[in-house]
Design an enzyme around this catalytic site. Sequence first.
Site, PDB file in Angstrom:
ATOM      1  N   THR A  75       4.573 -66.347  46.371  1.00 27.12           N
ATOM      2  CA  THR A  75       5.856 -66.679  45.743  1.00 27.12           C
ATOM      3  C   THR A  75       5.915 -68.149  45.366  1.00 27.12           C
ATOM      4  OG1 THR A  75       7.082 -64.902  46.829  1.00 27.12           O
ATOM      5  CG2 THR A  75       8.355 -66.811  46.121  1.00 27.12           C
ATOM      6  N   GLY A 202      -2.244 -65.019  50.864  1.00 27.02           N
ATOM      7  CA  GLY A 202      -3.152 -64.760  51.969  1.00 27.02           C
ATOM      8  C   GLY A 202      -2.990 -63.404  52.621  1.00 27.02           C
ATOM      9  N   CYS A 325      17.712 -49.791  47.829  1.00 29.86           N
ATOM     10  CA  CYS A 325      18.919 -49.116  48.308  1.00 29.86           C
ATOM     11  C   CYS A 325      20.014 -50.145  48.508  1.00 29.86           C
ATOM     12  CB  CYS A 325      18.635 -48.377  49.610  1.00 29.86           C
ATOM     13  SG  CYS A 325      20.003 -47.334  50.155  1.00 29.86           S
TER      14      CYS A 325
END
Length: 379
Positions: A75, A202, A325
Amino acid sequence: MHAEDPIYLDYNASTPLLPEVVDAMLPWLRGGFGNPSSSHVYGRRARAAIEAARAEVAALIGCAPEELVFTSGGTEANNLAIRGVAEALPDRPQIITSNIEHPATMRCCVELSKRKNRVSIVRADAEGRVRAEDVARELSDATGVITVIHANNETGVLQPIEEITRAAWRAGAVVHTDAAQSVGKVPIHVATLGVDLLSIAGHKLYAPKGVGALFIRKDMPIAPFMVGAGHERGIRPGTENVPAIVGLGVAAARAARDLEEEGARVKVLRDKLFVLLRERVPGLLLNGHADKRLPNTLNVRFPRVSGTALLAEAAEVAASTGSACHDGHEAASSVILAMGVKPEEALGSVRLTLGRGTTEAESTRAAEALAAAWRKLAR
């Protein structure tokens, strides 16, 4: 994993640490506490360990060690690549991406679109592939960065990055690819792909969570979005996580050694799992391209059931869906919907991803458990 645990088929979500990764990390968790920026012997030892790991990760993707910056994961690597280039090239405000990106890319692009950047989104086809010619049509003199995932995390479908980079070169655009899912699963060489930036995570290749890397081609203009001291050439400030980086290096070296052998092994198991499921579940369909995908990834649609309900019923299997959800209402995966699948059908999607620990016996048992759960729910 314990004997009573369910069969783990969620390797695209996270992988267990390899024993040799744990062994390599332990000394740095116990006695190797030196700051790698310190000039004394404790610091020099830590710095040497980091540089050895950098060389191992660089060798896996075919770049020079000095072109690799360690991050906290995929990210951060994606954000650093996209934000960093967008800020460094303010006179080229257009960003081109696809509608099948990981949220780490898509949400970054959305945030930049609220500021000064214009984001163009290319749609994937029914097989989950972005067409290079569609990317080329979006190119202009204002294009700064193109970011397209190398292998989709849900379907495993591989994207035509080489063709995209050829088009980008002609327009003078920078190309980034999120290779978090593919590094360690298929051969990757940055020169062959032609990319300028490439992200690694990783925990997708048997290294720890919380560590990753970003390949940044030499002389690439990039602005850091954090400030501090001069760690990682000033591109990613903050004292390096030595144990995790060491673990990533060992995992990369292992991946490089047996990449083709392990890829071939899990592909056989994946294909057998698909055959067994099709025999037991009439109407089962594959999500994504039949061939151009990761060797470990099988994303299928079970007819007339919810994938979430199916996995809840098949307690012997630990896998995932791409659905979300909210407030008790299940929503279909945006990636599967982007391929033109109807929402009611997309809800039946399940992602089954195999890894180093998967055996033939487990594949068979998983197929039986999933089929039994489907028969119970679909009747």
